[in-house]
Scaffold this active site. Structure first.
Site, PDB file in Angstrom:
ATOM      1  N   LYS A   1       0.838  -1.205   0.000  1.00  0.00           N
ATOM      2  CA  LYS A   1       0.000   0.000   0.000  1.00  0.00           C
ATOM      3  C   LYS A   1       0.871   1.253   0.000  1.00  0.00           C
ATOM      4  CE  LYS A   1      -1.268   2.554   3.093  1.00  0.00           C
ATOM      5  NZ  LYS A   1      -1.582   3.141   4.384  1.00  0.00           N
TER       6      LYS A   1
ATOM      7  N   ASP B   1      -6.010   0.745   0.778  1.00  0.00           N
ATOM      8  CA  ASP B   1      -5.975   0.889   2.234  1.00  0.00           C
ATOM      9  C   ASP B   1      -7.327   0.445   2.789  1.00  0.00           C
ATOM     10  OD1 ASP B   1      -7.787   2.891   1.678  1.00  0.00           O
ATOM     11  OD2 ASP B   1      -6.673   4.484   2.654  1.00  0.00           O
TER      12      ASP B   1
END
Ligand code: SF4
Length: 209
Positions: A121, A139
């Site tokens: 991420k 996320d």
């Protein structure tokens, strides 16, 4: 999962709803974005910005960070959750950056993910925001919102990322990432989604099931 036509309609609605969606972390360089993103795990962008506003003025570069010891960096970031572990990871990342990449943040996924404390991420956030490379960082907001709506139908973040990359045109990956985050923060709350005022409720799988 929604069909192609509905996915495009949802994307159009999100684009119109959040035309100014952008990364809410403040930074001036790829290095600062990398640090800010590492600090933001399980913390709000607002708290991170408050800390980095001072931190990045006093310590703007990787070399400045390396002059900080673990204890000093902890003091600088102690308002942020998990600050001890984050300080350790950031200093380890800085050492690797200097030793292996000449102090420059690499602009590809594999090299970014080879740095200590940098997951998929974080790497995707840096690629898309600092380097303008199309990427979808999944996320907690992107995962929840995209799977609720039906832009993806996945159980984990990697599969969500893979499905979103297949369902969203590449030139919209980075923007769509921001639309989904903004939608998650403003309307599609984890505990109390505001479905009655949601512009995509007509298409949303979660709302219509
Ligand atoms: Fe989220 Fe409700 Fe909107 Fe669906 S309708 S995206 S669950 S707020």
């Amino acid at each position: 999962m929604l069909d192609k036509r509905e996915i495009n309609e949802v994307l159009n609605i999100l684009e119109q709803t959040y035309p100014k969606a952008h990364c809410e972390l403040e930074y001036r360089t790829p290095f600062q974005l990398l640090v800010a993103t590492m600090l933001s795990a399980q913390s709000t962008d607002k708290t991170v910005n408050k800390v980095t506003e001072k931190l990045f003025v006093e310590y703007p570069t990787v070399h400045d960070f390396l002059r900080l010891g673990q204890g000093e960096l902890e003091q600088e970031i102690k308002q942020i959750g998990l600050y001890r572990n984050k300080a350790k990871n950031i200093l380890a990342m800085c050492k690797e950056l200097v030793n292996r990449f000449g102090g420059e943040v690499p602009s590809n996924l594999d090299d970014l993910m080879s740095l200590p404390g940098v997951g998929r991420k974080t790497a995707n956030v840096v690629l898309s925001n600092a380097f303008g490379i199309p990427a979808i960082a999944v996320d907690t907001h992107v995962f929840r919102v995209s799977n609720r709506i039906g832009l993806a139908a996945a159980r984990d973040v990697e599969e969500t990322e893979r499905q979103l990359m297949g369902n969203i045109p590449k030139d919209k990956w980075s923007a769509a990432h921001h639309w989904l985050i903004w939608h998650g923060r403003r309307i599609c709350d984890a505990r109390k989604p505001k479905c009655e005022m949601c512009p995509v409720s007509l298409h949303c799988r979660y709302y219509n099931k």
